[in-house]
Each structure stands twice: as structure tokens, then as C-alpha cells.
Design a protein around this motif. Structure first.
Motif, short mmCIF file in Angstrom:
data_model
loop_
_atom_site.label_atom_id
_atom_site.label_comp_id
_atom_site.label_asym_id
_atom_site.label_seq_id
_atom_site.Cartn_x
_atom_site.Cartn_y
_atom_site.Cartn_z
N ASP A 55 43.93 42.19 32.00
CA ASP A 55 44.10 41.69 33.37
C ASP A 55 45.53 41.81 33.89
O ASP A 55 46.13 40.83 34.32
N ASP A 97 40.60 45.21 34.49
CA ASP A 97 41.38 44.74 35.63
C ASP A 97 42.83 45.21 35.48
O ASP A 97 43.78 44.45 35.67
N ASN A 130 36.09 44.62 36.73
CA ASN A 130 35.58 44.62 38.10
C ASN A 130 36.62 45.12 39.11
O ASN A 130 36.30 45.92 40.00
N HIS A 216 35.32 43.58 29.16
CA HIS A 216 36.09 42.82 30.15
C HIS A 216 35.44 41.46 30.42
O HIS A 216 36.01 40.41 30.13
N HIS A 250 39.08 38.87 31.69
CA HIS A 250 38.37 38.39 32.87
C HIS A 250 38.59 36.91 33.18
O HIS A 250 38.84 36.55 34.33
ZN LIG Z 1 37.85 40.64 35.93
#
Ligand SMILES: [Zn+2]
Length: 313
Positions: A55, A97, A130, A216, A250
């Protein structure tokens, strides 16, 4: 002394100060385990070491809240330098991410963070998240990154290193099976499609080594941060009895859970908080009877007992 060495020793002393007693440069919240890990570093060489980060949400814009998108280039640089400082880090992986969307020049942002990440002096791997699909289709994003040893990057794949089978999963699919593409999704609707579950079953069935999984979105529960069909995927992992640990991202706060003997470790996000002290990344050591996560900066250290890894015959 070269400029590079100067910068590294500065970094080293900075990290030693952060860790307090100077016994080790990582933060470890379990009593005695820092000492144990420091001793094991001297007494027995771990079977395998690898670096993990998640992330980074790298982007060239600022936004409110606790996320500091523009600082991830600096934070990733420190992560790569620390991993390079350890000569025997087998590979470095990021858990998704990698970038954040809605930036005026997303390909440029992706290239910049990829340049820093692939500066690691060893194999490097990606997991899709995502936000990697805020402005990109899967193909577009994969076209801008490299996974060592593969001609072209893929969302899900497996690779062996140092006697361990590593599996990367991709939950960036909607419930109707459509892959995430340039913001066409709701981030809470994460799924591993049936074809990928079948692939996983086949991959674990054929694996002759103990396995570690990277993903993730989270597999160890249900709710907004979890894969919709997490229970089905966990069942596959449990069925073959080969999975030691699952590493996830995540959930920016990080977490840990153990289900049916499998450890689920969620690493804290790199993007949260300003300044180098708010970085997060970890060095993972696979030992014959336990896996040690050495968390740097805000990342949480943990030792996870495993049944034991058989020596190859
Ligand atoms: Zn995420």
C-alpha cells in the motif's frame, strides 16, 4: 567514501536510533523475540529471507486524511536500501495499491515508483491491488511493471525460491466476474474468480514445497476489506496442508489471525503518516520451525510457529 555509502550509513544510524537500544533495527512487539531473532541471526542462518511492503499508494497529489501519497517515493527508497543492505534477501515483493488513482499523469507515477522498487538488487514481484485499477485496466497496469523471471507480468502466478513455493493471488474482480478496469468497481466487491480458484487448487496440488501466499485483499474473515469468497479460498489452502502463511495488505492498520493452523499476517500500509518514522515494511525470515516478521518503522514484528519444513532429500 562514495556518496552512496555515506547515505547508507546515515540511514543505518537513523534506524538504529529509532529502534531504541540498538540491539536490532526492527521493531518487535513480542517479548524476548527481538533478542531471540538477534541471536538466531548470529547462530543459525534462516532458510530464506525476503522483503515485503504494501500500500504505497504513490501519486503526485496531496489529499486530506492520514495518507501522504507523495512521500511514498522517499519511503520506498528507504525500504529498498535497507533490503539491499542485507546481502541475503532473496527477493522483494509489494502487496498491491502500488499507486493511487485520479492523478493527472498516472503512467508517469507508476514508472517513478516502479523505478525505485526495481532498484532493489535482486528479484522483485508485484501483487495487484484495487487502486492499481483506478486509472488502468489489468493489461495496462501489467504492461508497466515487471516481475523477475517472467516475460510479461500476470495478476496471479507462482514462483519457487529457497525451498518455498510462493503463490500470488489476484482478487481484483467484481462479483459478476468482470476484471477491475479504470474504476469500474466498488472496492468492497473483491472476488477470486472460479477459474483462478481452480488454478490455485492445481498449483498447490502439484507443489512439492511448503507454500506462502501473497494477496492484496484479506482472506481471514468477512467484511469490507475481505475477499467475498474468502472462505472458499481458505478451504483450498487448508485442503492441501502445504500453506504456512498468507501475507496480505489493503487493511492499512495491519492485523494478524490464525485459522486452521495457517497464519494470516496483514502488513501496515506504507502511505499512512508523514515522515520517515511513519514508513512500514518488513523483512521475513523463514526458519525451519517458525517464520519471523521483522517489522521496520511502524510495521509490527511477529513470530509465527510452523509445523516444520522438511529438508529436501
Ligand atoms: Zn487496497
Amino acid at each position: 567514501m562514495s556518496k552512496n555509502i555515506g547515505r547508507r550509513s546515515m540511514l543505518r544510524s537513523m534506524l538504529a536510533t529509532t529502534a531504541g537500544l540498538g540491539v536490532a533495527r526492527y521493531v518487535d512487539y513480542l517479548p524476548f523475540s527481538a533478542l531471540k531473532a538477534a541471536q538466531s541471526e548470529k547462530l543459525e542462518k534462516p532458510k530464506l529471507r525476503f522483503g515485503v511492503v504494501t500500500d504505497s499508494h504513490s501519486a503526485n497529489y496531496k489529499r486530506g486524511g492520514s495518507r501522504r501519497y507523495t512521500e511514498s517515493l522517499m519511503k520506498m527508497t528507504e525500504c529498498v536500501e535497507v533490503m539491499d543492505d542485507h546481502e541475503d534477501v532473496e527477493f522483494l515483493i509489494e502487496l498491491g495499491d502500488f499507486i493511487d488513482g485520479h492523478s493527472p499523469t498516472p503512467p508517469d507515477c507508476l514508472e517513478k515508483i516502479e523505478d525505485v522498487f526495481t532498484g532493489f538488487n535482486g528479484p522483485h514481484y508485484h501483487v495487484l491491488g484495487n487502486h492499481c485499477h483506478d486509472d488502468f485496466s489489468k493489461e495496462q497496469f501489467l504492461g508497466h511493471i515487471k516481475n523477475t523471471g517472467f516475460d510479461s507480468a500476470a495478476g496471479h502466478y507462482s514462483v519457487d525460491h529457497g525451498g518455498i513455493h510462493f503463490v500470488v493471488l489476484d482478487a481484483n474482480y467484481r462479483g459478476d466476474g468482470e476484471p477491475y478496469d479504470s474504476g469500474n468497481f466498488n472496492w468492497t466487491d473483491a472476488n477470486i474468480p472460479e477459474a483462478q480458484v481452480d488454478w490455485l487448487r492445481n498449483d498447490l496440488n502439484n507443489a512439492e514445497l511448503p507454500a506462502i501466499i501473497f494477496i492484496h485483499q484479506c482472506l481471514d474473515g468477512s467484511g469490507s476489506h475481505y475477499v467475498e469468497n474468502a472462505a472458499e479460498v481458505r478451504k483450498v489452502l487448508e485442503e492441501y496442508g502445504k500453506t504456512l502463511t498468507v501475507f496480505q495488505g489493503h487493511n492499512h492498520s495491519g492485523a494478524y489471525r490464525r485459522i486452521e493452523g495457517i497464519h494470516y499476517y496483514t502488513l501496515k500500509a506504507m502511505v499512512v503518516g508523514s515522515g520517515e518514522e511513519n514508513n512500514s515494511y518488513a523483512l521475513v525470515e523463514v526458519n525451519p520451525e517458525y517464520i519471523a516478521v521483522k517489522g521496520y518503522r511502524r510495521a509490527v514484528g511477529r513470530e509465527m510457529e510452523i509445523k516444520g519444513i522438511p529438508e529436501p532429500v
